[in-house]
Design an enzyme around this catalytic site. Sequence first.
Site, PDB file in Angstrom:
ATOM      1  N   SER A  47      16.977 -29.044 -15.799  1.00 57.11           N
ATOM      2  CA  SER A  47      18.096 -28.684 -16.674  1.00 57.11           C
ATOM      3  C   SER A  47      19.388 -29.422 -16.350  1.00 57.11           C
ATOM      4  O   SER A  47      20.358 -29.315 -17.105  1.00 57.11           O
ATOM      5  CB  SER A  47      18.339 -27.170 -16.609  1.00 57.11           C
ATOM      6  OG  SER A  47      18.699 -26.778 -15.306  1.00 57.11           O
ATOM      7  N   GLY A  98      13.824  -9.625 -12.378  1.00 60.85           N
ATOM      8  CA  GLY A  98      15.256  -9.879 -12.409  1.00 60.85           C
ATOM      9  C   GLY A  98      15.813 -10.066 -11.019  1.00 60.85           C
ATOM     10  O   GLY A  98      15.140  -9.815 -10.013  1.00 60.85           O
ATOM     11  N   PRO A  99      17.061 -10.502 -10.935  1.00 57.62           N
ATOM     12  CA  PRO A  99      17.693 -10.726  -9.626  1.00 57.62           C
ATOM     13  C   PRO A  99      17.850  -9.422  -8.856  1.00 57.62           C
ATOM     14  O   PRO A  99      17.760  -8.331  -9.433  1.00 57.62           O
ATOM     15  CB  PRO A  99      19.068 -11.321  -9.987  1.00 57.62           C
ATOM     16  CG  PRO A  99      18.949 -11.737 -11.416  1.00 57.62           C
ATOM     17  CD  PRO A  99      17.947 -10.837 -12.046  1.00 57.62           C
ATOM     18  N   PRO A 100      18.092  -9.498  -7.551  1.00 60.98           N
ATOM     19  CA  PRO A 100      18.311  -8.279  -6.760  1.00 60.98           C
ATOM     20  C   PRO A 100      19.550  -7.530  -7.244  1.00 60.98           C
ATOM     21  O   PRO A 100      20.540  -8.129  -7.666  1.00 60.98           O
ATOM     22  CB  PRO A 100      18.501  -8.820  -5.333  1.00 60.98           C
ATOM     23  CG  PRO A 100      17.900 -10.184  -5.342  1.00 60.98           C
ATOM     24  CD  PRO A 100      18.092 -10.712  -6.710  1.00 60.98           C
ATOM     25  N   GLY A 101      19.472  -6.200  -7.173  1.00 62.58           N
ATOM     26  CA  GLY A 101      20.634  -5.379  -7.484  1.00 62.58           C
ATOM     27  C   GLY A 101      20.857  -5.105  -8.951  1.00 62.58           C
ATOM     28  O   GLY A 101      21.921  -4.594  -9.330  1.00 62.58           O
ATOM     29  N   LYS A 120      22.962 -18.519 -17.136  1.00 60.06           N
ATOM     30  CA  LYS A 120      23.846 -19.689 -17.045  1.00 60.06           C
ATOM     31  C   LYS A 120      25.151 -19.460 -17.804  1.00 60.06           C
ATOM     32  O   LYS A 120      26.231 -19.829 -17.319  1.00 60.06           O
ATOM     33  CB  LYS A 120      23.119 -20.919 -17.585  1.00 60.06           C
ATOM     34  CG  LYS A 120      21.941 -21.363 -16.728  1.00 60.06           C
ATOM     35  CD  LYS A 120      21.190 -22.514 -17.360  1.00 60.06           C
ATOM     36  CE  LYS A 120      20.015 -22.965 -16.481  1.00 60.06           C
ATOM     37  NZ  LYS A 120      19.249 -24.060 -17.100  1.00 60.06           N
ATOM     38  N   LYS A 142      16.213  -2.436 -10.947  1.00 58.14           N
ATOM     39  CA  LYS A 142      14.787  -2.374 -11.276  1.00 58.14           C
ATOM     40  C   LYS A 142      14.133  -1.148 -10.658  1.00 58.14           C
ATOM     41  O   LYS A 142      13.420  -0.392 -11.327  1.00 58.14           O
ATOM     42  CB  LYS A 142      14.090  -3.658 -10.774  1.00 58.14           C
ATOM     43  CG  LYS A 142      14.618  -4.929 -11.403  1.00 58.14           C
ATOM     44  CD  LYS A 142      13.857  -6.140 -10.947  1.00 58.14           C
ATOM     45  CE  LYS A 142      13.993  -6.393  -9.458  1.00 58.14           C
ATOM     46  NZ  LYS A 142      15.369  -6.692  -9.053  1.00 58.14           N
ATOM     47  N   THR A 143      14.351  -0.942  -9.363  1.00 54.98           N
ATOM     48  CA  THR A 143      13.693   0.176  -8.666  1.00 54.98           C
ATOM     49  C   THR A 143      14.242   1.523  -9.136  1.00 54.98           C
ATOM     50  O   THR A 143      13.485   2.469  -9.402  1.00 54.98           O
ATOM     51  CB  THR A 143      13.871   0.028  -7.149  1.00 54.98           C
ATOM     52  OG1 THR A 143      13.355  -1.241  -6.734  1.00 54.98           O
ATOM     53  CG2 THR A 143      13.133   1.128  -6.411  1.00 54.98           C
TER      54      THR A 143
END
Length: 794
Positions: free
Chosen positions: A690, A366-369, A733, A372-373
Site C-alpha cells: 500500500s 480487531g486490534p487490542p482494546g 488508515k 472483543k472479550t
Amino acid sequence: MMLLNEHDARQSGKHPIPKELPILGSGEHVIYPGIVIPLASEETRVIRLIDEAVGKDKLVGVFAQRPGGEDKLSPDSLYRIGSVCLIVRMLKLPDGSIRAFVQGQERIRLKEVTQTEPFFKGKVEVVKGKAQKTTELEAMARNLASQFQKAVELAPNLPNELSIAATNISDPGSLADFVAAYINLKLEEAQSILETLDVFERVQKVSAFLRRELEVLELGSKIQSQVKDEMTKAQRDFYLREQMKAIQKELGETDERTVEINELKEKIEKAGMPDEARKEAERELDRLTKMPPQAAEYSVARTYLDWITSLPWSTRTEDKLDVEQAARVLDEDHYDLDKVKNRILEYLAVRKLNPEKKGPILCFVGPPGTGKTSMGQSIARAVGRKFFRMSLGGIRDEADIRGHRRTYLGALPGRIIQALRRAESKNPVFMLDEIDKVGADFRGDPSAALLEVLDPEQNHSFVDHYLDVPFDLSQVMFITTANLEDPILPALRDRMEVLELPGYTDQEKINIAVRFLIPRQIKENGLQPGAVDITPDALLTIIRAYTREAGVRNLERQIGTICRRTARKVAQGGTEVAQITPDRLNEFLGPQVFHYEKAIDGKDEIGVATGLAWTSMGGDILLVEASLVPGRGNLILTGKLGDVMQESAKAAVTYARSRASQLGAEETFYEKNDVHIHVPAGAVPKDGPSAGVTMATALVSALTRRPVSKQVAMTGEVTLRGKVMPVGGIKEKILAAHRAGIRKVILPKENEKDLQEVPEDVRQEINFVLVDHVDQVLQEALKQTQPEPARVAA
C-alpha cells in the site's frame, strides 16, 4: 567361622612358632587369634602348601590381600600383619580338592618373602598386644560383651551359643577379636582391628563398629515389626469388613460401596444421556460392581462415571428472545460496534422464528482494546445464557481440546468438556480467546482439533478422547477472538463468520471514556462519584498525546493513573473535586509521549510524502523519503522494508523512469545517479504493497524538485504502468490520518465502497480524492509551482 568342639580344643593348644612359615593369602577374610574358619581350594599351590604344613608342625601364616590383588597373589598384595594359624582338621575329596579348618594363634608380622615357588614362604615375627588391666578397660569389655549379646538376639544368622561364648571370655583383647570376627566389617576395618596392638584402643574400635551394627539391626527389626503389624491390621480389617457385610445383609442394610453403586445408577437415570452414552455408562458401571475397591482400575472407572454423569446432557438455559431488551443490554455495555450488535440481534430474531436454529460461530477480529472479550460477556447477558471464556494463547497440545485417552495415568477430558461441566448448561456462550495465537508441536495441532468443534455440521457429535462417546455442541454459541486474521488456519477461518472490530475515532473514545471508563475507574479507586472531572479537551489530549492505539485499553490505564493520584490526595485530607484540564495533564501524567500533529508541522518538503499504514494496533501515518545522489543507477532501500515493500519501491522507480520526460525530469537521470528511498523508524519492520503510490510521489518530487503538500496523505498499490490498485485497512488508515490532522486523503477508486465504514463525523472533516492512476496522485499531492532544476549528476 565356627566354635571348636572339645576334641578340636585339645589339639589347638599353643605351639612354638618358627621364624619361617608357609604363607597363605586369605583374600578379603581377616583371621583373628582364637577364631576357626573353614578353607576350601582346588589350586595346586594351596594343596601343596597344606600338605607340607600338615606333614610338619601344621602351622601356616595367613594374611589378607589388599583390594585388587585377590586374583593374583604377590608379595605386594599382602597386608604385613596377619595371623599364624593351626590346621585343626584337613580332608581331601575325590576330585582332588581339599577342605580344612584353621584356627588363629597369634598376630604375626611378615618381614620378608623368601620363596614364591611352588608356594610362598616368608620370615615372620610374633607381635604381642599391649595391655594394662584397668577398671576402665574392664568396664569397656563388659559393655562390649553386653552389646554383643543384643546383636546376637537381633541378628537372625548368629546362633545363641555365641553370646554364651562371649560371656566366658575374660581377656579383653581376645573378647575384642571374637566380637570383630562375627560382625559385618569392611576389609579395611577388620584389618585395622588386627593391626591394633593396644588392647584398650582395640576394644574401643570394636565397640564403635558394634554400635553401628546394632543401629542397623534395630532399624531392620523395627521395619520388620511394622510390616508385620500392617499385614496383621490388613488381615484384621478384611475379616471385620466381611463380618460387617454379613451383619448388614442379615439386617437388610447395605454397605458404603453398595450405596455408591446405587447413587451412580440414579445419576445415570437422571442425566438424560443419549442411548450411546447411556450404554457406555452402564457398561462401565457393570465393570465397577465386579471390581474390588482395592483394584487399580476401580478409581479410573469411578472417576469416569463421575465425569459422564455430571455433564449437562439435557440441561440448558432458556434464551431471552426479546430483541429490544437485548439491544438495550448491548448498548448499556458497549459503545458503537454496531456490526456485532446487529448480528446478535439478527440471531435472536431468527431463534424467535425458528427455535431449532443452530448457534452461530462468530470470530471477532480487531486490534487490542476494542472490546472483543467484553462483548462476549455482554452477549451472554443479553441472551440470558451462561458465559465461559477459554484462552487459546500458547496452547500447543491437541489433548487440551480433545482430552486424553483413559489408558494414561491421570487422564482428563479436554477443556471444552470441562468448561461445559462448570457451566452446567449445554448451550452457554463459549468464548475461545486469542485463536490466532494457537501453536503446534510434536503433540499435535490444536487448530486441527478445533475444526470439528467449530463446524456446525459436525459438532453435534463431538467425541472427546476421554469420554469416547459423542457430545452435542451444536447448541453452544461459540465466539472466537483474534487480533489478526491471517495466522488462523484457513480451513478453520472458513468455518467461522468473521466480524471486524476496527479502531475507534477520537470522538468515539471520548464518549467511551465519559460513559464507561471514568465511572469505572472512579469506583475501582474508592472515590465518590464526581470526585474526578476530566474535560473533553483533556480527554482528547490524553488520546492524542499519551496513547497510540486503536482501542481504549491504554486510555483507561491513563484515566486510572489520574484517579489513583486523586485518591492519594483525598486520603491525605483533600476534599476538592479534581478538575482535569489539558494544562494539568503534565501534573498527573507527566510529559507528552506522542505527537500526532507532526504530519502537518513545518513547511512542505521536496522528496517527503505522507503515506498511511495498517498495523495490528490500528492505523498510522508513514513518512517516505526519496533522494537522488551521484552514483551508477543503483536503488538503495532502507528502513527495514519487507520483500513486498521493496518490490513496490522498484515498481515506483520503473514508473518514474518510463515517464521521466512527461514529468519534466531528465530521461537519463538514473545513469549517473543512485535513488535512495528511506522509511523512518528503521527499527520497525514494514511490509505490504500500500505504500507504492507514496514512494512514487516522493520519488517524482525529488526528480522534479516540486514539494509534496503536508496536508495530503495517500495509500494504494502502484503498477509499472502507473495504475493505482485497491488496498485493505481503509477505515484504520483514515482514522490515523484524522488523528494526525490530515484533511485530504488520496485513495484508490476501487476502495470507494470502504468509505461507508468510516464514521460520518470523520468523513465530513476529510476531503477524499479517488484515483486510478499515479498521474492523478501527483496532480493532487505536488505543489503547482515552477519546478526547480533537478539536482542530478552531470
